[in-house]
Design an enzyme around this catalytic site. Sequence first.
Site, mmCIF file in Angstrom:
data_model
loop_
_atom_site.group_PDB
_atom_site.id
_atom_site.type_symbol
_atom_site.label_atom_id
_atom_site.label_comp_id
_atom_site.label_asym_id
_atom_site.label_seq_id
_atom_site.Cartn_x
_atom_site.Cartn_y
_atom_site.Cartn_z
ATOM 1 N N ASN A 1 0.853 -1.188 0.000
ATOM 2 C CA ASN A 1 0.000 0.000 0.000
ATOM 3 C C ASN A 1 0.885 1.233 0.000
ATOM 4 O O ASN A 1 1.369 1.674 1.047
ATOM 5 C CB ASN A 1 -0.916 -0.018 1.226
ATOM 6 C CG ASN A 1 -1.940 1.114 1.211
ATOM 7 O OD1 ASN A 1 -1.781 2.100 0.502
ATOM 8 N ND2 ASN A 1 -2.988 0.966 2.000
ATOM 9 N N ARG B 1 -2.033 -1.754 -4.053
ATOM 10 C CA ARG B 1 -3.035 -0.693 -4.107
ATOM 11 C C ARG B 1 -2.555 0.367 -5.089
ATOM 12 O O ARG B 1 -1.467 0.916 -4.953
ATOM 13 C CB ARG B 1 -3.228 -0.063 -2.731
ATOM 14 C CG ARG B 1 -4.153 1.157 -2.756
ATOM 15 C CD ARG B 1 -4.120 1.894 -1.435
ATOM 16 N NE ARG B 1 -4.918 3.110 -1.494
ATOM 17 C CZ ARG B 1 -4.492 4.314 -1.119
ATOM 18 N NH1 ARG B 1 -3.251 4.471 -0.674
ATOM 19 N NH2 ARG B 1 -5.279 5.360 -1.191
ATOM 20 N N HIS C 1 -10.078 6.557 -2.553
ATOM 21 C CA HIS C 1 -10.224 5.927 -1.236
ATOM 22 C C HIS C 1 -11.283 4.819 -1.273
ATOM 23 O O HIS C 1 -11.870 4.477 -0.241
ATOM 24 C CB HIS C 1 -10.594 6.954 -0.157
ATOM 25 C CG HIS C 1 -9.521 7.945 0.125
ATOM 26 N ND1 HIS C 1 -9.762 9.285 0.379
ATOM 27 C CD2 HIS C 1 -8.168 7.813 0.175
ATOM 28 C CE1 HIS C 1 -8.624 9.919 0.576
ATOM 29 N NE2 HIS C 1 -7.635 9.044 0.457
ATOM 30 N N ARG D 1 -2.812 19.171 0.579
ATOM 31 C CA ARG D 1 -3.621 19.546 -0.577
ATOM 32 C C ARG D 1 -4.797 20.398 -0.112
ATOM 33 O O ARG D 1 -5.417 20.105 0.897
ATOM 34 C CB ARG D 1 -4.127 18.293 -1.292
ATOM 35 C CG ARG D 1 -3.059 17.561 -2.084
ATOM 36 C CD ARG D 1 -3.517 16.163 -2.483
ATOM 37 N NE ARG D 1 -3.258 15.200 -1.431
ATOM 38 C CZ ARG D 1 -3.762 13.962 -1.382
ATOM 39 N NH1 ARG D 1 -4.592 13.561 -2.338
ATOM 40 N NH2 ARG D 1 -3.451 13.146 -0.404
ATOM 41 N N GLU E 1 -7.665 -1.574 4.439
ATOM 42 C CA GLU E 1 -7.536 -1.671 2.990
ATOM 43 C C GLU E 1 -6.808 -2.936 2.591
ATOM 44 O O GLU E 1 -7.053 -3.500 1.514
ATOM 45 C CB GLU E 1 -6.802 -0.440 2.448
ATOM 46 C CG GLU E 1 -7.573 0.855 2.586
ATOM 47 C CD GLU E 1 -6.710 2.084 2.354
ATOM 48 O OE1 GLU E 1 -7.149 2.988 1.613
ATOM 49 O OE2 GLU E 1 -5.592 2.142 2.908
#
Length: 340
Positions: A11, A46, A134, A187, A325
């Site tokens: 990931n 991922r 996501h 961001r 995840e």
Amino acid sequence: MAVLSDVLVVNAGSTSLKLSVVDAEDESRAVAALADARAVAAVGHRVVHGGDRFAEPTRIDDAVLAALTELIELAPLHNAPAVEAIRDAQEVLPDAEHVAVFDTAFHKTLPGVASTYLLPARFRELGVRRYGFHGLSVQWVAERVPEARLVVCHLGGGSSVTAVRDGRSVDTTMGFTPLEGVPMATRAGSLDPGSLLYLLHHGVSLDELDHALEHESGLIAFGGTSDVRMLEADHSRDARLALDVYCYRIAQAVTAMTVALGGLDALAFTAGVGEHSAALRRRICTQLEFLDVAVDDTLNDTVDGDAEIGSSSSGVRIHVVSAREDVVVARAVRRVLGSA
């Protein structure tokens, strides 16, 4: 192929690289390096942005890797480290099967009203639309909180808010790239595109603007750090304003997602900030009291793992869900490779 007992999950996020081995019972153990997992037969990667080409988990061969490399420009903060991690893993584990699993896949159910930008056809034909991200995290939360009308707040280095109706994504804050939406660590989230054109017309280079949008904006631009814990401990005006804007925009996004759902049955927080900042969860939920959202302060302050933190008077169930995840990726890899 025999049932895969262990899958190495790679990931590569915007702020970290996580390696874990997930067994057939969905139990995972962290590993420090690729070389520590040489015995695995499969590796799941991922990948944040699949573009128009990739929506389903895909075995990685030379052609797929070349295509993923071309997609780096769509999400440079995420896809670049993912592609680098794929190359590294193929070198260290050449005999394993490598599978790319995409964050955008869960959002393929977005209806046209949520995925469409009202742009000229010649731009839309270049693939400019809202993809959402996501997805792996939101999918896990949706499985753990099977409510009809669920809003998931994935709050970490990158942050997004997603509307999930009956287990399917129907709207989300991130769009064509992971730059759109609520404020994040580095961001800014959604901006007036005219402001960016203004900067370009006034001497800011494309490279400078690109770097600033990815690495110098969001919480770090005002608070001097992207670490929410440090901002919470900093009582300066700029740190307070950074967190005020962060929580305000997230609360606004939750209300927007409630419109997409036609109501709200449950609200869930996940990822680093969502799981570990009781203060920010409280601040966000306080701004949502008009939606009948009410936090139990004791439950909120003592969260350990998955927990429900709504008060007895709350008309909306409020959950904290530990991000997994890696489990979603491992399950996808097993499906692709034909094992149970």
